[in-house]
Design a protein around this motif. Structure first.
Motif, PDB file in Angstrom:
ATOM      1  N   ASN A 194      -5.598  -3.848   2.266  1.00 55.16           N
ATOM      2  CA  ASN A 194      -6.712  -3.255   1.520  1.00 55.16           C
ATOM      3  C   ASN A 194      -7.142  -1.968   2.209  1.00 55.16           C
ATOM      4  OD1 ASN A 194      -8.971  -2.614   0.020  1.00 55.16           O
ATOM      5  ND2 ASN A 194     -10.250  -4.231   0.901  1.00 55.16           N
TER       6      ASN A 194
ATOM      7  N   THR B 140      -5.963   5.785   3.971  1.00 55.43           N
ATOM      8  CA  THR B 140      -7.148   5.041   4.391  1.00 55.43           C
ATOM      9  C   THR B 140      -7.994   5.863   5.346  1.00 55.43           C
ATOM     10  OG1 THR B 140      -7.946   3.013   5.481  1.00 55.43           O
ATOM     11  CG2 THR B 140      -5.873   3.919   6.279  1.00 55.43           C
TER      12      THR B 140
ATOM     13  N   SER C 264       0.802  -1.235   0.000  1.00 56.53           N
ATOM     14  CA  SER C 264       0.000   0.000   0.000  1.00 56.53           C
ATOM     15  C   SER C 264       0.832   1.282   0.000  1.00 56.53           C
ATOM     16  CB  SER C 264      -0.958   0.003   1.207  1.00 56.53           C
ATOM     17  OG  SER C 264      -1.853  -1.078   1.128  1.00 56.53           O
TER      18      SER C 264
ATOM     19  N   LYS D  63      -9.064   0.346   1.554  1.00 56.40           N
ATOM     20  CA  LYS D  63     -10.470   0.740   1.460  1.00 56.40           C
ATOM     21  C   LYS D  63     -11.350  -0.016   2.458  1.00 56.40           C
ATOM     22  CE  LYS D  63     -10.294   2.172  -3.389  1.00 56.40           C
ATOM     23  NZ  LYS D  63     -10.856   1.992  -4.749  1.00 56.40           N
ATOM     24  N   GLU D  64     -10.778  -0.983   3.116  1.00 64.18           N
ATOM     25  CA  GLU D  64     -11.534  -1.781   4.072  1.00 64.18           C
ATOM     26  C   GLU D  64     -11.865  -0.973   5.322  1.00 64.18           C
ATOM     27  OE1 GLU D  64     -10.449  -6.070   4.945  1.00 64.18           O
ATOM     28  OE2 GLU D  64      -9.862  -5.134   6.837  1.00 64.18           O
TER      29      GLU D  64
END
Length: 474
Positions: A397, A361, A356, A399-400
């Motif tokens: 991730n 985020t 990432s 976007k989680e």
């Protein structure tokens, strides 16, 4: 059994045998790979009183090129929150992954060895796993806290602490606290202040680890931008004071409860020629804060540059964390010490090589989550009583979503932060509720507004759950 059924049966057994053999081979290969893989090192950088007032967080007026560079190689958390908005307690909470209560992690004097004497610290987990665990500068507020269990060597601290001054005018007026003036900008080299020595000690240790090849957990804690605002003049010169914008909400929130207070720490310093609550005072204080941020940014850059030069960056997890938020004149507050959003939100930047890079985020995380996350990334088991959760899935991730809310406590107030609201409950029953989606500066307490009746009840319930979780550790 017919011949046809027998054939099917034998064929099924054959498939099962092959499947088990393949699975076993894969497992053995994975185990062998894990054995051969070098342990991930950790460089944990704590920066005292650093709020998300950085270029990477949208503060384009702040000169923080080195932290910004790291952020472009890392995952930046836009919604990270401390669990206690005061340094000593916040650090003890993070390093044990245990939440505060009315009797635990109360203020800057908090010590893990007294409040949670049986808890394992984050650094002790790495030490027990064979890492060399080092503490340079301010990590625990009291650097001897849980010293023997936590560190492979005695924690190192430069002489003089964060109040070392080099301008004779600084100490022309000494307050009852023993503090001099709150600002100074002498024409001196970076090396005269303790933070420089902390950076150099960390660089020296990195070179040692490169030579020895031993895995390390390195904690590096800088004092600035904690008051007093002392930094070499060249960092003050990065900013034009006349152009510095000050808070446009220099007033208490509408309907603020009587229990809401700001920190009085800044009053322990002399203000020199400036008078509090004036525009000139606000500009001076912001100027000093920004200069100190830029000074520390330079030192962080030197440490990270050495990590790269030594070839250690590709196998080292890097974390930059601020121990709590800070008010820069909003509501006429300076410092932390309450449960408003500015005191709770912290910068959190996590670099995991190959994961990432350059992403951000919105996942909600708490400081206590850092402990299990670093252990998870290093494949180390954590104690079952810790209260944080590993956010490694978010690193994979961004976007989680992660948490529904974050919890904080300071002295007589408990707080819950969600995506859209901040809620505080004081021990005397007073409450605060801010709709940060409509009112990001928290200028109006809407707790008495009937439109928020359902939201208020949900926040109360969420707070009750977190209080019960915090009380579960004995």
């Amino acid at each position: 059994m017919t011949l046809k059924k027998l054939s099917i049966y034998i064929f099924s057994l054959l498939i099962l045998f092959v499947s088990c053999k393949t699975s076993k081979e894969k497992t053995e290969a994975t185990l062998n790979q894990d054995k051969n893989q070098k342990p991930m090192n950790v460089l944990f950088i704590a920066i005292d009183d650093l709020r998300p007032e950085l270029n990477i967080y949208g503060a384009k007026h702040v000169k923080s090129p080195n932290i910004d560079k790291l952020a472009n190689e890392s995952l930046v958390f836009n919604r990270a929150y401390c669990n206690v908005p005061v340094c000593g307690a916040s650090r003890a909470s993070l390093l044990t992954s245990i939440l505060p209560t009315k009797t635990r992690f109360i203020d800057y004097r908090a010590k893990a060895q007294e409040d949670v004497p049986n808890a394992k610290t984050l650094s002790s987990i790495f030490k027990e796993a064979g890492y060399t665990s080092i503490s340079n500068g301010k990590i625990f507020h009291y650097n001897k806290d849980v010293q023997e269990a936590s560190w492979s060597e005695n924690p190192w601290m430069p002489k003089g602490g964060h109040r070392v001054s080099y301008d004779p005018a600084t100490n022309e007026v000494i307050m009852k606290s023993g503090n001099g003036r709150v600002y100074e900008a002498p024409e001196v080299e970076d090396s005269v202040y303790p933070d420089y020595k902390i950076a150099q000690k960390t660089i020296k240790d990195l070179r040692r680890f490169k030579k020895s090849g031993e895995p390390f957990f390195m904690a590096c804690g800088f004092f600035r931008p904690h008051m007093p605002f002392y930094a070499p003049k060249k960092y003050w010169d990065l900013y034009d004071r006349d152009s510095i914008e000050i808070a446009d909400n220099r007033h208490l929130p509408e309907n603020a409860p009587k229990s809401l207070r700001g920190s009085g720490e800044f009053k322990s310093y002399s203000f020199g020629d400036y008078k509090p609550n004036t525009e000139a005072f606000h500009k001076m204080m912001r100027h000093g804060y920004y200069a100190c941020v830029s000074y520390v940014d330079q030192l962080v850059g030197e440490v990270l540059s050495e990590l790269e030069t030594l070839g250690l960056a590709e196998n080292t997890i890097v974390v930059i964390w601020g121990d709590h938020g800070w008010h820069l004149g909003e509501h006429e507050f300076w410092g932390k010490h309450n449960t408003l959003h500015n005191a709770l939100q912290v910068p959190l930047i996590v670099k995991v090589p190959g994961k990432s890079a350059g992403k951000q985020t919105e996942a909600l995380v708490e400081s206590v989550d850092i402990y299990p996350t670093l252990c998870d990334l290093a494949n180390l088991k954590v104690p079952d009583y810790i209260m944080g959760k590993s956010f490694t899935s978010v690193i994979g991730n961004p976007k989680e979503s992660f948490r529904e809310n974050a919890y904080a406590r300071f002295k007589k107030a408990d707080a819950i932060v969600t995506d859209n609201y901040t809620y505080s409950l004081f021990e005397n029953g007073e409450e605060m509720l801010y709709n940060r989606k409509l009112d990001p500066a928290e200028n109006k307490n809407v707790v008495a507004d009937v439109k928020y009746k359902k939201v208020l009840q949900d926040m109360r319930n969420a707070l009750r759950v977190k209080q019960q979780q915090a009380a579960s550790y004995k």
